[in-house]
Design a protein around this motif. Structure first.
Motif, PDB file in Angstrom:
ATOM      1  N   ILE A  30       0.807  -1.394   0.362  1.00 32.31           N
ATOM      2  CA  ILE A  30      -0.139   0.290   0.298  1.00 32.31           C
ATOM      3  C   ILE A  30       1.341   1.510  -0.192  1.00 32.31           C
ATOM      4  CG2 ILE A  30      -1.742   1.224   1.900  1.00 32.31           C
ATOM      5  CD1 ILE A  30      -2.851  -1.337   2.405  1.00 32.31           C
ATOM      6  N   LEU A  31       1.918   1.679   0.776  1.00 31.65           N
ATOM      7  CA  LEU A  31       2.509   2.709   1.051  1.00 31.65           C
ATOM      8  C   LEU A  31       2.916   2.656  -0.349  1.00 31.65           C
ATOM      9  CD1 LEU A  31       4.184   1.763   4.446  1.00 31.65           C
ATOM     10  CD2 LEU A  31       2.732   3.480   3.884  1.00 31.65           C
ATOM     11  N   ARG A  32       4.290   2.173  -0.810  1.00 31.18           N
ATOM     12  CA  ARG A  32       5.027   1.836  -2.223  1.00 31.18           C
ATOM     13  C   ARG A  32       3.805   2.604  -3.946  1.00 31.18           C
ATOM     14  NH1 ARG A  32       9.732   0.649  -1.544  1.00 31.18           N
ATOM     15  NH2 ARG A  32      10.295  -0.472  -0.303  1.00 31.18           N
ATOM     16  N   ALA A  33       2.229   2.440  -3.245  1.00 33.84           N
ATOM     17  CA  ALA A  33       1.607   1.931  -4.593  1.00 33.84           C
ATOM     18  C   ALA A  33       1.096   3.857  -3.693  1.00 33.84           C
ATOM     19  CB  ALA A  33      -0.007   1.420  -4.018  1.00 33.84           C
ATOM     20  N   ALA A  34       0.975   4.272  -2.938  1.00 33.26           N
ATOM     21  CA  ALA A  34       0.743   5.431  -2.304  1.00 33.26           C
ATOM     22  C   ALA A  34       2.098   6.619  -3.005  1.00 33.26           C
ATOM     23  CB  ALA A  34       0.399   5.837  -0.565  1.00 33.26           C
ATOM     24  N   LEU A  35       2.994   5.376  -2.736  1.00 31.71           N
ATOM     25  CA  LEU A  35       4.135   6.669  -3.577  1.00 31.71           C
ATOM     26  C   LEU A  35       4.090   6.550  -5.072  1.00 31.71           C
ATOM     27  CD1 LEU A  35       6.621   5.823  -1.351  1.00 31.71           C
ATOM     28  CD2 LEU A  35       6.082   7.126  -0.878  1.00 31.71           C
ATOM     29  N   GLY A  49     -11.243  -2.425   1.510  1.00 33.18           N
ATOM     30  CA  GLY A  49     -10.906  -2.986   2.585  1.00 33.18           C
ATOM     31  C   GLY A  49     -10.188  -2.869   3.414  1.00 33.18           C
ATOM     32  N   SER A  50      -8.945  -3.408   2.834  1.00 31.69           N
ATOM     33  CA  SER A  50      -7.615  -4.022   3.421  1.00 31.69           C
ATOM     34  C   SER A  50      -6.873  -2.317   3.050  1.00 31.69           C
ATOM     35  CB  SER A  50      -6.839  -4.337   2.053  1.00 31.69           C
ATOM     36  OG  SER A  50      -5.514  -5.386   2.715  1.00 31.69           O
ATOM     37  N   LEU A  51      -7.447  -1.760   2.513  1.00 27.86           N
ATOM     38  CA  LEU A  51      -6.715  -0.027   2.665  1.00 27.86           C
ATOM     39  C   LEU A  51      -6.747   0.478   3.930  1.00 27.86           C
ATOM     40  CD1 LEU A  51      -4.682   2.522   1.042  1.00 27.86           C
ATOM     41  CD2 LEU A  51      -7.053   2.686   0.054  1.00 27.86           C
ATOM     42  N   THR A  52      -8.401   0.575   4.016  1.00 25.82           N
ATOM     43  CA  THR A  52      -8.904   1.398   5.206  1.00 25.82           C
ATOM     44  C   THR A  52      -8.390   0.395   7.039  1.00 25.82           C
ATOM     45  OG1 THR A  52     -10.970   0.205   5.039  1.00 25.82           O
ATOM     46  CG2 THR A  52     -10.216   2.642   3.942  1.00 25.82           C
ATOM     47  N   TYR A  53      -7.867  -0.540   6.480  1.00 21.12           N
ATOM     48  CA  TYR A  53      -7.385  -1.211   7.558  1.00 21.12           C
ATOM     49  C   TYR A  53      -6.250  -0.694   8.057  1.00 21.12           C
ATOM     50  CZ  TYR A  53      -5.756  -5.152  10.453  1.00 21.12           C
ATOM     51  OH  TYR A  53      -5.301  -6.107  11.694  1.00 21.12           O
ATOM     52  N   HIS A  54      -5.326  -1.078   7.413  1.00 16.41           N
ATOM     53  CA  HIS A  54      -3.938  -0.283   7.685  1.00 16.41           C
ATOM     54  C   HIS A  54      -3.755   0.652   7.651  1.00 16.41           C
ATOM     55  CE1 HIS A  54      -2.243  -4.106   7.229  1.00 16.41           C
ATOM     56  NE2 HIS A  54      -3.585  -4.730   5.808  1.00 16.41           N
ATOM     57  N   PRO A 114      -6.269   4.255   8.513  1.00 16.65           N
ATOM     58  CA  PRO A 114      -7.457   4.529   8.787  1.00 16.65           C
ATOM     59  C   PRO A 114      -8.033   6.342   8.292  1.00 16.65           C
ATOM     60  CG  PRO A 114      -7.089   4.843  11.120  1.00 16.65           C
ATOM     61  CD  PRO A 114      -5.880   3.648   9.875  1.00 16.65           C
ATOM     62  N   SER A 115      -6.615   6.620   7.310  1.00 19.66           N
ATOM     63  CA  SER A 115      -6.639   8.194   7.289  1.00 19.66           C
ATOM     64  C   SER A 115      -5.550   8.180   6.500  1.00 19.66           C
ATOM     65  CB  SER A 115      -6.415   9.391   8.839  1.00 19.66           C
ATOM     66  OG  SER A 115      -4.946   8.936   8.884  1.00 19.66           O
ATOM     67  N   GLN A 116      -5.259   9.542   5.285  1.00 19.42           N
ATOM     68  CA  GLN A 116      -4.915  10.082   4.169  1.00 19.42           C
ATOM     69  C   GLN A 116      -3.565  10.520   5.304  1.00 19.42           C
ATOM     70  OE1 GLN A 116      -5.037  13.045   1.258  1.00 19.42           O
ATOM     71  NE2 GLN A 116      -5.661  11.001   0.574  1.00 19.42           N
ATOM     72  N   THR A 117      -3.925  10.422   6.341  1.00 21.11           N
ATOM     73  CA  THR A 117      -2.816  11.921   6.863  1.00 21.11           C
ATOM     74  C   THR A 117      -1.759  10.316   7.415  1.00 21.11           C
ATOM     75  OG1 THR A 117      -3.975  14.161   6.998  1.00 21.11           O
ATOM     76  CG2 THR A 117      -1.628  12.618   9.269  1.00 21.11           C
ATOM     77  N   ALA A 118      -2.251   9.743   7.452  1.00 18.76           N
ATOM     78  CA  ALA A 118      -1.897   8.396   8.039  1.00 18.76           C
ATOM     79  C   ALA A 118      -0.518   7.985   7.405  1.00 18.76           C
ATOM     80  CB  ALA A 118      -2.663   7.453   9.506  1.00 18.76           C
ATOM     81  N   LEU A 119      -1.214   7.328   6.014  1.00 16.78           N
ATOM     82  CA  LEU A 119      -0.681   6.657   4.768  1.00 16.78           C
ATOM     83  C   LEU A 119       0.328   7.600   4.606  1.00 16.78           C
ATOM     84  CD1 LEU A 119      -0.903   4.830   2.703  1.00 16.78           C
ATOM     85  CD2 LEU A 119      -2.475   5.915   1.134  1.00 16.78           C
ATOM     86  N   LEU A 120      -0.045   8.775   4.456  1.00 16.42           N
ATOM     87  CA  LEU A 120       1.147  10.546   4.087  1.00 16.42           C
ATOM     88  C   LEU A 120       2.422   9.648   5.131  1.00 16.42           C
ATOM     89  CD1 LEU A 120      -0.908  13.169   2.742  1.00 16.42           C
ATOM     90  CD2 LEU A 120       0.150  10.834   1.153  1.00 16.42           C
ATOM     91  N   ARG A 121       1.707   9.980   5.847  1.00 19.43           N
ATOM     92  CA  ARG A 121       3.022   9.699   6.457  1.00 19.43           C
ATOM     93  C   ARG A 121       3.462   8.983   7.165  1.00 19.43           C
ATOM     94  NH1 ARG A 121       1.239  11.507  11.292  1.00 19.43           N
ATOM     95  NH2 ARG A 121      -0.431   9.470  11.580  1.00 19.43           N
ATOM     96  N   GLU A 122       3.709   7.798   6.783  1.00 18.19           N
ATOM     97  CA  GLU A 122       3.750   6.197   6.645  1.00 18.19           C
ATOM     98  C   GLU A 122       4.515   5.672   5.585  1.00 18.19           C
ATOM     99  OE1 GLU A 122       4.713   3.772   9.188  1.00 18.19           O
ATOM    100  OE2 GLU A 122       3.193   5.498  10.165  1.00 18.19           O
ATOM    101  N   ALA A 123       4.223   7.291   4.233  1.00 16.47           N
ATOM    102  CA  ALA A 123       4.818   6.636   2.895  1.00 16.47           C
ATOM    103  C   ALA A 123       6.160   7.402   2.992  1.00 16.47           C
ATOM    104  CB  ALA A 123       4.362   6.505   2.090  1.00 16.47           C
ATOM    105  N   MET A 124       5.998   8.136   3.793  1.00 15.73           N
ATOM    106  CA  MET A 124       7.099   9.257   3.892  1.00 15.73           C
ATOM    107  C   MET A 124       8.475   8.486   4.595  1.00 15.73           C
ATOM    108  SD  MET A 124       8.050  13.244   5.144  1.00 15.73           S
ATOM    109  CE  MET A 124       6.601  13.406   4.199  1.00 15.73           C
TER     110      MET A 124
END
Length: 193
Positions: free
Chosen positions: A7-12, A37-42, A44-54
């Motif tokens: 998910i993180l690599r896809a987001a990047l 569902g898998s995305l939102t499970y891992h 829950p927010s776009q901010t969390a996703l962006l932070r972890e991708a960074m």
């Protein structure tokens, strides 16, 4: 690679292709090949996703750069030779979507304070590496010079990505001049015209 990393690599990749504004759940799940569902499970927010991708990008970049420093650390390099090595590495970097994504994420951190700690960690890794290299080279005040060195390299990289053109002063020459206190390292190139 586990689902979270996928998910993180896809987001990047999505951020690199479409910018932060183009980061949608639909694009992420399509790129990652997972369910919503898998995305939102891992994440829950776009901010969390962006932070972890960074942070993923920063950790991998720091590891790559540390390996480069180790590979050239045993050699007795002059400032000029070290600047040439850095310039060579930067020249071989493709203008990849991951590179563009990192710049997008840094800009987003300027808009979203919740991403700033991740951005600070990224730049701290760059600063630490620059300080280590400068100290190894015997450059005076390596801690004070590390930030400007990182800023110079990031600025030159951004300029190259944005314009598609090589700078008029080479990366190696600019870096050497900065480290040497602005002293010219060689005569300026003659105008061919």
């Amino acid at each position: 690679m586990n689902t979270r990393e996928t998910i993180l690599r896809a987001a990047l990749r999505v951020v690199g292709e479409h910018g932060v504004a183009g980061l949608t759940n639909r694009r992420i799940v399509a790129r990652a090949g997972i369910s919503l569902g898998s995305l939102t499970y891992h994440f829950p927010s776009q901010t969390a996703l962006l932070r972890e991708a960074m942070l993923l990008f920063a950790d991998e970049e720091a590891g790559r750069l540390a390996e480069l420093a180790r590979a050239h650390g045993a050699a007795e390099l002059t400032v000029e030779q070290a600047a040439e090595v850095v310039a060579g590495v930067l020249a071989r970097l493709p203008a990849s979507v991951e590179e563009i994504a990192s710049l997008e994420l840094y800009l987003q951190a300027g808009r979203d304070a919740s991403l700033r700690e991740a951005a600070r960690r990224c730049f701290a890794a760059y600063d630490e590496l620059a300080e280590t290299v400068l100290r190894t080279l015997g450059v005076p005040r390596p801690r004070q010079l590390a930030g400007p060195v990182v800023a110079l390299l990031a600025g030159l990289q951004l300029r190259g990505l944005a314009t598609g053109e090589a700078p008029t002063t080479s990366t190696a020459e600019a870096l050497t001049m900065l480290v040497r206190g602005g002293q010219e390292t060689s005569p300026p190139p003659r105008d061919a015209g």
